[in-house]
Design a protein around this motif. Structure first.
Motif, mmCIF file in Angstrom:
data_model
loop_
_atom_site.group_PDB
_atom_site.id
_atom_site.type_symbol
_atom_site.label_atom_id
_atom_site.label_comp_id
_atom_site.label_asym_id
_atom_site.label_seq_id
_atom_site.Cartn_x
_atom_site.Cartn_y
_atom_site.Cartn_z
ATOM 1 N N GLN A 32 1.554 0.219 -4.127
ATOM 2 C CA GLN A 32 2.251 -0.002 -5.392
ATOM 3 C C GLN A 32 1.777 -1.281 -6.078
ATOM 4 O OE1 GLN A 32 6.466 0.095 -4.714
ATOM 5 N NE2 GLN A 32 6.558 2.322 -4.835
ATOM 6 N N GLY A 34 -1.198 -2.243 -6.097
ATOM 7 C CA GLY A 34 -2.573 -2.033 -6.530
ATOM 8 C C GLY A 34 -3.608 -2.667 -5.619
ATOM 9 N N PRO B 19 5.017 -9.981 -6.125
ATOM 10 C CA PRO B 19 5.615 -8.822 -6.803
ATOM 11 C C PRO B 19 6.995 -8.462 -6.243
ATOM 12 C CG PRO B 19 3.354 -8.347 -6.131
ATOM 13 C CD PRO B 19 3.704 -9.668 -5.543
ATOM 14 N N ARG B 20 7.109 -8.539 -4.907
ATOM 15 C CA ARG B 20 8.384 -8.168 -4.290
ATOM 16 C C ARG B 20 9.451 -9.214 -4.583
ATOM 17 N NH1 ARG B 20 9.722 -9.031 1.207
ATOM 18 N NH2 ARG B 20 7.593 -9.728 1.429
ATOM 19 N N ASP B 107 12.523 -3.166 3.221
ATOM 20 C CA ASP B 107 13.241 -1.956 2.830
ATOM 21 C C ASP B 107 13.320 -1.776 1.320
ATOM 22 O OD1 ASP B 107 13.900 -0.334 4.882
ATOM 23 O OD2 ASP B 107 15.582 -1.569 5.544
ATOM 24 N N ASP B 109 12.648 -0.780 -2.055
ATOM 25 C CA ASP B 109 11.671 0.032 -2.760
ATOM 26 C C ASP B 109 11.526 -0.578 -4.143
ATOM 27 O OD1 ASP B 109 10.060 1.821 -3.912
ATOM 28 O OD2 ASP B 109 11.545 3.425 -4.032
ATOM 29 N N GLY B 111 9.445 0.130 -6.474
ATOM 30 C CA GLY B 111 8.795 0.956 -7.486
ATOM 31 C C GLY B 111 9.454 0.885 -8.856
ATOM 32 N N GLU B 219 -8.375 -8.040 -11.893
ATOM 33 C CA GLU B 219 -6.915 -8.020 -12.063
ATOM 34 C C GLU B 219 -6.500 -6.789 -12.858
ATOM 35 O OE1 GLU B 219 -4.997 -9.760 -10.423
ATOM 36 O OE2 GLU B 219 -6.107 -11.565 -9.892
ATOM 37 N N ARG B 221 -8.066 -3.964 -13.091
ATOM 38 C CA ARG B 221 -8.220 -2.750 -12.294
ATOM 39 C C ARG B 221 -7.087 -2.627 -11.281
ATOM 40 N NH1 ARG B 221 -13.137 -3.890 -9.941
ATOM 41 N NH2 ARG B 221 -12.808 -2.127 -8.593
ATOM 42 N N ARG B 222 -6.650 -3.753 -10.722
ATOM 43 C CA ARG B 222 -5.494 -3.695 -9.811
ATOM 44 C C ARG B 222 -4.252 -3.228 -10.567
ATOM 45 N NH1 ARG B 222 -8.016 -7.560 -6.600
ATOM 46 N NH2 ARG B 222 -7.591 -9.284 -7.983
ATOM 47 N N ARG B 225 -4.233 0.380 -11.012
ATOM 48 C CA ARG B 225 -3.817 1.096 -9.802
ATOM 49 C C ARG B 225 -2.308 1.021 -9.600
ATOM 50 N NH1 ARG B 225 -8.787 -0.750 -7.610
ATOM 51 N NH2 ARG B 225 -7.813 -2.610 -6.789
ATOM 52 N N VAL B 226 -1.691 -0.120 -9.982
ATOM 53 C CA VAL B 226 -0.233 -0.228 -9.914
ATOM 54 C C VAL B 226 0.384 0.894 -10.740
ATOM 55 C CG1 VAL B 226 1.770 -1.605 -10.595
ATOM 56 C CG2 VAL B 226 -0.202 -2.728 -9.550
ATOM 57 N N ALA B 229 -0.021 4.308 -9.239
ATOM 58 C CA ALA B 229 0.900 4.592 -8.145
ATOM 59 C C ALA B 229 2.284 4.945 -8.683
ATOM 60 C CB ALA B 229 0.987 3.387 -7.205
ATOM 61 N N LEU B 230 2.644 4.326 -9.821
ATOM 62 C CA LEU B 230 3.983 4.536 -10.376
ATOM 63 C C LEU B 230 4.057 5.775 -11.260
ATOM 64 C CD1 LEU B 230 4.768 0.831 -11.307
ATOM 65 C CD2 LEU B 230 5.796 2.139 -9.449
#
Lengths: 121, 425
Positions: A32, A34, B19-20, B107, B109, B111, B219, B221-222, B225-226, B229-230
């Motif tokens: 998630q 990336g 991010p988390r 735990d 999530d 997203g 950055e 490109r990452r 991908r984020v 995924a979402l």
């Protein structure tokens, strides 16, 4: 920069369900974010084989390799800004093993993939 | 370990955890800009403490605990807020008394929260520059200093831009919105544009001495991908990822060892990254499979794919490229696209036809400060053998170019024509 993480462990019990679950969650998070491009756990050694070149001869050896002390248990490919992030990721991954499977011993080898470097930073 | 090594190590941990951290804090505080600020505070605290104490065993849990303490302090200091967030405060206090819980942090999530962060950082109410700065800060964990260096701006300019953007979000009541599916779909192009802007700033830096700043490409490109995924079902997300992969696949061939730009047709195609091309073509296939063949990014990716598939410049399928540019031009009405179309048309129908498109663009005045307009004109005139006109066009283009490397290249082309003109007498 892309990094290959190779996890090696002593031949021993399979990862516990708790560890598997924790690794799965971490992998989900990294996808998630990336950062993780690919990962996988490897099937038991018995299903593998080795092809080697020794004294000019090809040699094929089927598993299981009982004499081998260490085996590769899994791998992951990451896309990370640099070595500091790679080290931090690997530490977090190994901490997970320590927390979720006491007694587990092994190594996560972190290798930059040649040609994927970006200068700067 | 030197002081700067320790800093790099801390920033490494930070970027992995950030991010988390920000997602969890935003959910607790119901305020994205505030969460961003408090996670930054946690970073500052780590930068102060860790060089002395060493990196803690569970750096993520440490940062989370520190950030949560800040959140609690903040809620206590703002009683109004605290009442509104009464339950949150109580829950936080209970949590605070317990040991940092590494299990529960896994735990989460994140997203949905990541989606919220992305849509907040890229809100249409913000200027495009502010969106890019906020995205790099909130989603990629870049520090103000790093963003400033990447965009060649002063640190204070970037800091101000971020502060203003966050204030604007708070004042507009957008500090914790939950855009519904249809609004998310409407705003998705804005998000994709922010990622593309970051990518392009790295791909062809608009200012300064380096033509390429690959870390910004990475950055972007990452971030792509984020989003992938979402939102795996959005064709244009695949299209953007395809476009970025295919363009970035040429990065090694685009500059010579001295850092001078090398144009597409002159590049050593053996230096193109075939793995990236493969990933790009695969993403393009996905975009088309999801029905996005006519989307803005997918069309551009399709053009990049025509180049990527050509083993030699002569193999380039210019007919397809013209067709794709025709579609893009109708879709966007963008003068920059029209200029690119002119180049493609010149390859199929000759420079005269292309010059007509360029002349129409000049008449419209839309690109009067854009260096590539006279540059393309110079190229076409050169091919027609109108040397002195071509030289004048390249000189005009050099005067408009803001990137040092590009300006040097254009001056060089003008100078080369001068010699040619002399030889021809």
């Amino acid at each position: 920069m892309r990094y290959l993480f190779i996890v090696k462990a002593n031949q021993g019990p399979e990862p516990s369900p708790a560890l598997m679950q924790a690794m799965h969650k971490l992998a989900q998070r990294e996808i998630q974010a990336g950062r993780m491009l690919d990962d996988g756990g490897l099937a038991p050694l018995a299903m593998g084989c080795q092809v080697s070149v020794e004294r000019g001869e090809l040699k094929v050896l089927d598993g299981p390799f009982i004499e081998a002390k260490e085996m590769i248990g899994g791998y992951a490919v990451f896309d990370l800004p640099g070595p500091a992030e790679a080290l931090a990721s690997a530490r977090e991954f190994m901490q997970l093993h320590k927390d979720f499977m006491p007694g587990w011993e092994g190594t996560c080898e972190v290798r930059a993939i040649a040609g994927s470097m970006t200068q700067g930073r | 370990m030197s002081q700067s090594d320790i800093h790099r190590a801390i920033l490494g941990v930070w970027r992995v955890e950030q991010p988390r951290l920000i997602a969890s804090l935003a959910r607790m505080l119901r305020d994205v800009p505030l969460a961003e600020e408090l996670t930054q505070d946690a970073l500052v605290t780590a930068l102060e403490c860790w060089p002395e104490s060493g990196v803690p065993e569970r750096p993520g849990a440490w940062l989370m605990a520190t950030a949560k303490t800040r959140a609690l302090d903040h809620l206590r200091r703002a009683p109004m807020l605290a009442r509104r967030h009464g339950m949150i405060t109580a829950a936080l206090e209970v949590e605070q008394n317990a040991m940092p819980d590494f299990d529960s942090t896994l735990d989460d999530d994140i997203g949905d929260e990541m989606l919220r962060l992305i849509f907040t950082a890229c809100h249409p109410v913000l200027s495009p520059d502010a969106r890019a700065a906020l995205a790099l800060r909130m989603l990629c964990g870049l520090t103000t200093q790093e963003i400033a260096r990447a965009f060649l701006l002063s640190e204070s300019t970037v800091a101000q831009r971020i502060v203003r953007a966050k204030r604007l979000l708070s004042e507009s009541g957008l500090s914790y919105e939950t855009p519904q599916a249809d609004e998310r779909n409407r705003r998705l192009p804005t998000v994709l544009n922010v990622i593309y802007l970051i990518f392009n700033e790295g791909y062809t830096a608009s200012r300064g001495d380096d033509w390429l700043r690959p870390q910004l490409c990475d950055e972007a490109r990452r971030l792509g991908r984020v989003l992938l995924a979402l939102k795996p079902d959005e064709p244009e997300v695949h299209g953007l990822v395809a476009l970025m992969e295919l363009n970035a696949s040429r990065n090694r061939a685009r500059v010579d060892p001295q850092g001078h730009p090398i144009l597409l047709m002159d590049q050593d195609r053996g230096l193109w990254d075939t793995r990236q091309i493969r990933r790009g073509l695969e993403a393009l296939r996905q975009a088309r499979m999801l029905g996005g063949g006519a989307g803005f990014f997918t069309l551009q990716a399709a053009i990049a794919a025509c180049h990527a598939r050509a083993q030699t410049p002569e193999d380039t399928d210019w007919h397809s490229i013209v067709g794709l540019y025709n579609q893009l031009s109708v879709l966007t009405h963008s003068p920059v696209i029209e200029l690119n179309r002119a180049v493609a048309v010149s390859m199929v129908s000759g420079p005269e036809r292309a010059l007509e498109i360029v002349a129409a663009l000049e008449d419209s005045g839309a690109l009067k400060n854009y260096h590539l307009l006279p540059s393309v004109r110079g190229e076409l005139l050169h091919r027609l053998g109108r040397i002195s006109e071509a030289r004048a066009a390249f000189t005009a283009a050099a005067a408009l170019a803001t990137n040092t490397r590009e300006r040097a290249l254009l001056k060089q082309r003008a100078a080369a024509l001068e010699n040619q003109g002399l030889l021809r007498g």
